[in-house]
Design a protein around this motif. Structure first.
Motif, PDB file in Angstrom:
ATOM      1  N   ASN A 105       0.831  -1.202   0.000  1.00 12.11           N
ATOM      2  CA  ASN A 105       0.000   0.000   0.000  1.00 12.11           C
ATOM      3  C   ASN A 105       0.872   1.260   0.000  1.00 12.11           C
ATOM      4  OD1 ASN A 105      -2.417   1.468   0.198  1.00 12.11           O
ATOM      5  ND2 ASN A 105      -2.347   1.479   2.428  1.00 12.11           N
ATOM      6  N   LEU A 147      -5.828  -4.986   0.168  1.00 14.18           N
ATOM      7  CA  LEU A 147      -5.053  -3.802  -0.223  1.00 14.18           C
ATOM      8  C   LEU A 147      -5.929  -2.594  -0.609  1.00 14.18           C
ATOM      9  CD1 LEU A 147      -2.456  -2.294  -0.960  1.00 14.18           C
ATOM     10  CD2 LEU A 147      -2.221  -3.764  -2.959  1.00 14.18           C
ATOM     11  N   PHE A 181      -5.839   0.989   1.127  1.00 12.04           N
ATOM     12  CA  PHE A 181      -5.544   2.134   0.231  1.00 12.04           C
ATOM     13  C   PHE A 181      -6.547   3.267   0.508  1.00 12.04           C
ATOM     14  CE2 PHE A 181      -5.197   3.368  -4.514  1.00 12.04           C
ATOM     15  CZ  PHE A 181      -3.928   3.889  -4.376  1.00 12.04           C
ATOM     16  N   ALA A 196      -9.709   2.566  -5.476  1.00 12.28           N
ATOM     17  CA  ALA A 196     -10.000   1.683  -4.342  1.00 12.28           C
ATOM     18  C   ALA A 196     -11.452   1.213  -4.389  1.00 12.28           C
ATOM     19  CB  ALA A 196      -9.723   2.408  -3.028  1.00 12.28           C
TER      20      ALA A 196
END
Ligand SMILES: Nc1ncnc2c1ncn2[C@@H]1O[C@H](COP(=O)(O)OP(=O)(O)O)[C@@H](O)[C@H]1O
Ligand SMILES: [Mg+2]
Length: 338
Positions: free
Chosen positions: A237, A284, A288, A314
């Motif tokens: 990230n 992730l 994020f 995202a």
């Protein structure tokens, strides 16, 4: 630049060092170190040379009201001991831990020989050899601990981990996006249920010093027995977010992302690497988004247009999850090109 003159160290530190047998009754001098968010950190000059002492604070120095029990410093010491067995030299040497005061004493790594990886990245030094060395250490720690499941009982930190990682990142972010509530609650459930290895919990370039012998991991206050995907997602990230920080070297950051993923996944032997990759690729995008809309936003994303880019990528990945980390990277790369 003139070195600052030494100061008398706070009484709690002096007492802890005395009780740990690390100094006599002389007045100790040292220097507070900058950068501590969750701790007071001092270089302390003892007769045997300088040491670094870290005292966990009950309330973190962030704008949100964020509290954590000072016992987390016991788990940091335990994490350091195990990490050194897995990858010798990958943490500062552990000298002692004073449980009552929450003070941990370790070897002092001088700035003339050690530089924070975050500083190097901010100067555009996004070198893949360093990313590979970091990923190797991380996977060795996960691998070693997976092979020693008896270590799990040393980390009864589910509640601390929930309070300082899962809640501020995942739960807090979910509250801002009702349409993503279910996705986030499934990320939380999977993360909590995947209890496989020792987890550092804060594998960020600001917690990694690069020295003559390679990377040195600091700050394992979030140590937990849980899902290794959390560490891999947390680290990768940062490499994605840093593309906004230094756009001129974005492709080098993405190169570091690929190297990290390939190096790490290439050595996963305690479970099916594609399962671990899938959990990481799901988590992730959640992390994020959390770094712009959770309780601990990164300080270098300052413009709304940058936040919107993170949100766009995202949200799309949270609503349509992918299984491969290269797909996450491509989605971000595509956004950066626009
Ligand atoms: N053993 C050490 N030797 C030298 N400097 C250190 C050492 N440990 C920590 N530091 C310095 O203190 C900073 C904060 O330490 P860290 O453990 O990350 O605490 P925090 O939990 O407050 O972030 C680090 O970024 C590093 O610059
Ligand atoms: Mg830190």
């Amino acid at each position: 630049m003139l070195a600052e003159s030494p100061k008398a160290v706070p009484i709690e530190f002096a007492n802890a060092l005395k009780q740990l047998g690390l100094c006599g009754s002389t007045v100790l001098q040292g220097q507070p170190l900058p950068g501590g968010i969750s701790s007071d950190i001092w270089r302390i000059d003892t007769a045997q040379g300088p040491v670094c002492a870290k005292r966990a604070l009950p309330k973190l120095r962030v704008s949100a009201d964020w509290r954590a029990p000072i016992q987390r410093n016991v788990y940091e010491a335990r994490w350091m001991r195990i990490a050194n067995l897995a990858a010798p030299g990958c943490t500062p040497g552990l000298i002692g831990q004073h449980e009552e005061s929450g003070i941990l004493v370790m070897s002092y790594l001088p700035p003339r020989d050690y530089q924070l990886w975050k500083e190097m990245l901010s100067q555009g030094q996004a070198d893949v050899a360093t990313a590979r060395a970091v990923a190797r250490i991380l996977v060795r720690i996960h691998q070693y601990s997976a092979a020693h499941p008896e270590l799990a009982s040393e980390f009864p930190t589910d509640e601390i981990f929930y309070n300082i990682r899962i809640e501020p990142y995942l739960v807090a972010t979910a509250k801002r996006y009702p349409d993503l509530a279910e996705v986030f609650s499934s990320l939380v459930a999977t993360t909590q249920a995947s209890k496989r290895t020792l987890v550092h919990g804060d594998v960020s370039p600001k917690n990694i010093l690069i020295g003559p012998g390679g990377p040195v991991f600091l700050d394992a206050e979030c140590a937990w027995w849980g899902d290794p995907a959390f560490d891999l997602a947390f680290l990768t990230n940062h490499l994605l977010l840093k593309c906004l920080w230094c756009p001129a070297v974005a492709s080098s950051f993405l190169g570091c992302f690929d190297t990290t993923v390939d190096t790490y996944l290439g050595e996963v032997d305690w479970e099916d690497a594609s399962d671990l990759e899938r959990r990481t690729a799901h988590l992730l995008p959640g992390l994020f988004l959390a770094r712009v809309d959770g309780k601990s936003p990164v300080e270098y994303i300052t413009q709304d247009s940058q936040r919107e880019r993170v949100r766009r990528v995202a949200r799309a990945l949270l609503l349509n999850p992918v299984s491969r980390l290269s797909e996450v990277r491509h989605a971000w790369q595509k956004e950066l090109k626009q």
